[in-house]
Design a protein around this motif. Structure first.
Motif, PDB file in Angstrom:
ATOM      1  N   ARG A 277      56.535 -44.454  17.304  1.00 34.45           N
ATOM      2  CA  ARG A 277      55.236 -45.070  17.018  1.00 34.45           C
ATOM      3  C   ARG A 277      55.018 -46.047  18.126  1.00 34.45           C
ATOM      4  NH1 ARG A 277      57.779 -47.273  11.431  1.00 34.45           N
ATOM      5  NH2 ARG A 277      59.600 -47.098  12.293  1.00 34.45           N
ATOM      6  N   LEU A 278      53.684 -46.099  18.688  1.00 34.03           N
ATOM      7  CA  LEU A 278      53.415 -46.730  19.728  1.00 34.03           C
ATOM      8  C   LEU A 278      52.454 -48.194  19.329  1.00 34.03           C
ATOM      9  CD1 LEU A 278      52.251 -43.895  21.867  1.00 34.03           C
ATOM     10  CD2 LEU A 278      54.484 -44.750  21.533  1.00 34.03           C
ATOM     11  N   ALA A 279      52.886 -49.130  20.115  1.00 30.51           N
ATOM     12  CA  ALA A 279      51.922 -50.345  19.859  1.00 30.51           C
ATOM     13  C   ALA A 279      51.414 -50.155  21.448  1.00 30.51           C
ATOM     14  CB  ALA A 279      52.664 -51.488  19.622  1.00 30.51           C
ATOM     15  N   THR A 280      50.158 -49.782  21.640  1.00 34.35           N
ATOM     16  CA  THR A 280      49.782 -49.433  23.037  1.00 34.35           C
ATOM     17  C   THR A 280      48.903 -50.569  23.444  1.00 34.35           C
ATOM     18  OG1 THR A 280      47.558 -48.663  22.418  1.00 34.35           O
ATOM     19  CG2 THR A 280      49.264 -47.227  22.427  1.00 34.35           C
ATOM     20  N   MET A 281      48.631 -51.524  22.866  1.00 32.58           N
ATOM     21  CA  MET A 281      47.997 -52.890  23.122  1.00 32.58           C
ATOM     22  C   MET A 281      46.708 -52.424  24.149  1.00 32.58           C
ATOM     23  SD  MET A 281      50.597 -54.501  21.933  1.00 32.58           S
ATOM     24  CE  MET A 281      49.555 -56.022  22.012  1.00 32.58           C
ATOM     25  N   ARG A 282      46.062 -51.400  23.879  1.00 33.45           N
ATOM     26  CA  ARG A 282      44.899 -51.108  24.398  1.00 33.45           C
ATOM     27  C   ARG A 282      43.550 -51.816  23.966  1.00 33.45           C
ATOM     28  NH1 ARG A 282      45.389 -44.423  24.404  1.00 33.45           N
ATOM     29  NH2 ARG A 282      46.690 -44.091  25.998  1.00 33.45           N
ATOM     30  N   GLU A 283      42.843 -52.013  24.757  1.00 36.59           N
ATOM     31  CA  GLU A 283      41.599 -52.508  24.382  1.00 36.59           C
ATOM     32  C   GLU A 283      40.464 -51.576  24.104  1.00 36.59           C
ATOM     33  OE1 GLU A 283      41.346 -56.786  25.939  1.00 36.59           O
ATOM     34  OE2 GLU A 283      41.646 -55.434  27.641  1.00 36.59           O
ATOM     35  N   GLY A 284      39.606 -51.899  23.140  1.00 32.93           N
ATOM     36  CA  GLY A 284      38.532 -51.092  22.981  1.00 32.93           C
ATOM     37  C   GLY A 284      37.873 -51.228  21.616  1.00 32.93           C
ATOM     38  N   LYS A 285      36.481 -50.929  21.565  1.00 41.79           N
ATOM     39  CA  LYS A 285      35.830 -50.874  20.353  1.00 41.79           C
ATOM     40  C   LYS A 285      36.101 -52.447  19.474  1.00 41.79           C
ATOM     41  CE  LYS A 285      35.671 -45.976  19.703  1.00 41.79           C
ATOM     42  NZ  LYS A 285      35.815 -44.845  18.799  1.00 41.79           N
ATOM     43  N   GLY A 286      36.165 -53.548  20.402  1.00 43.90           N
ATOM     44  CA  GLY A 286      36.401 -54.916  19.782  1.00 43.90           C
ATOM     45  C   GLY A 286      37.898 -54.880  19.159  1.00 43.90           C
ATOM     46  N   ASP A 287      38.853 -54.051  19.396  1.00 44.34           N
ATOM     47  CA  ASP A 287      40.140 -54.168  18.756  1.00 44.34           C
ATOM     48  C   ASP A 287      41.125 -54.745  20.008  1.00 44.34           C
ATOM     49  OD1 ASP A 287      42.453 -54.104  17.847  1.00 44.34           O
ATOM     50  OD2 ASP A 287      42.735 -51.913  18.009  1.00 44.34           O
ATOM     51  N   PHE A 288      41.424 -56.164  19.779  1.00 42.36           N
ATOM     52  CA  PHE A 288      42.117 -56.661  20.590  1.00 42.36           C
ATOM     53  C   PHE A 288      43.788 -56.781  20.111  1.00 42.36           C
ATOM     54  CE2 PHE A 288      37.886 -58.539  21.771  1.00 42.36           C
ATOM     55  CZ  PHE A 288      37.905 -57.909  22.854  1.00 42.36           C
ATOM     56  N   GLY A 289      44.181 -56.154  19.092  1.00 39.43           N
ATOM     57  CA  GLY A 289      45.382 -55.987  18.532  1.00 39.43           C
ATOM     58  C   GLY A 289      46.197 -55.088  18.989  1.00 39.43           C
ATOM     59  N   LEU A 290      47.165 -54.628  18.322  1.00 43.92           N
ATOM     60  CA  LEU A 290      48.238 -53.671  18.849  1.00 43.92           C
ATOM     61  C   LEU A 290      47.827 -52.068  18.984  1.00 43.92           C
ATOM     62  CD1 LEU A 290      51.131 -54.762  16.235  1.00 43.92           C
ATOM     63  CD2 LEU A 290      50.466 -55.906  18.374  1.00 43.92           C
ATOM     64  N   ALA A 291      46.908 -51.956  18.770  1.00 48.33           N
ATOM     65  CA  ALA A 291      46.185 -50.406  18.639  1.00 48.33           C
ATOM     66  C   ALA A 291      47.487 -49.558  18.563  1.00 48.33           C
ATOM     67  CB  ALA A 291      45.622 -50.282  20.416  1.00 48.33           C
ATOM     68  N   VAL A 292      48.025 -49.354  17.440  1.00 45.95           N
ATOM     69  CA  VAL A 292      48.894 -48.489  16.924  1.00 45.95           C
ATOM     70  C   VAL A 292      48.560 -46.969  16.858  1.00 45.95           C
ATOM     71  CG1 VAL A 292      50.314 -48.179  14.965  1.00 45.95           C
ATOM     72  CG2 VAL A 292      50.157 -50.544  15.685  1.00 45.95           C
ATOM     73  N   VAL A 293      49.615 -46.305  17.069  1.00 43.10           N
ATOM     74  CA  VAL A 293      49.480 -44.859  17.284  1.00 43.10           C
ATOM     75  C   VAL A 293      50.847 -44.564  16.300  1.00 43.10           C
ATOM     76  CG1 VAL A 293      49.749 -42.242  18.447  1.00 43.10           C
ATOM     77  CG2 VAL A 293      48.372 -44.343  19.412  1.00 43.10           C
TER      78      VAL A 293
END
Length: 404
Positions: free
Chosen positions: A11-27
């Motif tokens: 399970r990834l918390a990529t921390m990527r930014e995009g589409k206004g999402d500044f959270g964990l960007a989970v996969v």
């Protein structure tokens, strides 16, 4: 498609930014693949190219992977310790009282001047090892306990040597403008001229610093003195950051923003003018709850104001011998949440993506994205909030630095 290493069932918390999402960007069902020391793929297992294979395939068994942690503000290299000042504070002495009595930074200056480069490296290694054991893959180390050219250079060389001794990325910061040495006899202008016109050019020529910092405060240096130093730093091609608005509001946040600085650190007393200037300049607020806790401060950094203005928030240990003898980013996150009311997402971003941004290294590390250094922290947790909520517990399963 052939990779060197592939981490699957993670399970990834990529921390990527995009589409206004500044959270964990989970996969949830994620895979990371590396070639050499770089991430080649980070995302859903379902999107991994057909036929992908690797020399080594690692089953993460459902564990979480975050980017390797980044400690973006430390004073890791120093001589001696200041446990006696801790006792003084318990007896009621304030930070300024201790400093004016010849303690504080100046007591560490004396011990550091007496230490060899080898001694400085050896004394710093246990502190660095504690950070590494919690998943730190990048650490910033400042000078500032020499306050003379020879010792400042020795500290910076020791910091560089730490990065050669341990598997960790070290970025160095010249902090000659940390305090006024006794031999300056109270003449701040003359000392700052020495730092600006003599020390800084030599540091730059020898390639020992990645950044320049200063302490802008009543007990340290004025905004005008710091501005002259920063102008010189920029002329030499070095980015700047600032110990700003820690004990009072001298306009440090607005000052560092005027120079397009990487970060303003501490910022307990920053006002709306400073916050808006930081947001416009892209200057990160580096919050240091270890110092807030140790000094028993009452004025909390204006987190709501920073959020409103769009200022990015980083967290760091501020590891130093006097005001933050802290070598744990996990505890730092808990303090950020408990003392400053930061969210879990803010805390985790604060020691990964935003900490990398505060060092000017976001293109290199801080998120799980192709092309970046393969710096990973693999955790034995059920949800990311555990990294913030637990106290005195280290759930690190494996740390990967540059793919190894």
């Amino acid at each position: 498609m052939r990779f060197d290493t592939l981490w699957r069932n993670a399970r990834l918390a990529t921390m990527r930014e995009g589409k206004g999402d500044f959270g964990l960007a989970v996969v949830e069902d994620g895979v990371i693949a590396a070639r050499g020391d770089r991430i080649a793929y980070a995302g859903p297992a379902a999107d991994l190219p057909t036929g992908a294979d690797a020399a080594e395939i690692i089953d993460c068994e459902g564990r979480w992977i975050t980017p390797g942690l980044v400690d973006c503000h430390t004073h890791l290299v120093f001589g001696g310790n200041r446990a006696h000042e801790f006792e003084m504070r318990l007896a009621g002495a304030s930070y300024e009282e201790i400093a004016r009595a010849g303690g504080g930074i100046l007591s560490t200056v004396r011990a550091t001047r007496e230490a060899s480069e080898a001694a400085l490296v050896q004394s710093a290694l246990p502190r660095l090892d504690h950070l590494i054991a919690e998943g730190v893959t990048t650490v910033e180390i400042k000078s500032g306990y020499g306050l003379d050219l020879a010792t400042e250079l020795r500290m910076l060389r020791a910091a560089r040597a730490l990065g050669e001794t341990r598997p960790v990325s070290v970025t160095t910061t010249f902090l000659g403008a940390h305090a006024l040495p006794l031999e300056a006899k109270g003449d701040k202008d003359a000392y700052m001229q020495l730092v600006t016109e003599t020390m800084l050019p030599i540091v730059a020529t020898e390639g020992l610093a990645d950044c320049v910092d200063a302490f802008c405060e009543g007990i340290a240096f004025s905004p005008e003195q710091v501005a002259a130093l920063f102008a010189k730093a920029q002329a030499l091609g070095l980015p700047v950051k600032l110990h700003a608005d820690q004990l009072s509001n001298l306009g440090g946040a607005a000052l560092i923003a005027r120079f397009g600085g990487l970060s303003a650190d501490h910022v307990e007393y920053t006002d709306e003018t400073g916050a808006r200037a930081m947001a416009e300049a892209g200057t990160v607020a580096v919050l240091l709850p270890g110092a807030f806790y140790t000094l028993r401060e009452k004025t909390v950094p204006p987190i709501a104001l920073f959020r409103k203005c769009g200022v990015r928030l980083a967290l760091a240990s501020d590891c130093n011998p006097g005001t933050s003898p802290l070598t744990s980013l996990l505890l730092t996150m808990n303090m950020g949440a408990t003392l400053f009311r930061m969210t879990v997402d803010e805390c985790l971003a604060g020691v990964t993506r935003e900490a990398a941004r505060a060092l000017g290294l976001l293109g290199e590390t801080g998120t799980l994205e192709p092309g970046k250094s393969c710096d990973l922290a693999i955790w034995d947790i059920e949800r990311p909030a555990e990294l913030v909520y637990r106290i005195g517990f280290n759930p690190l399963h494996k740390r990967i630095w540059r793919g190894k």
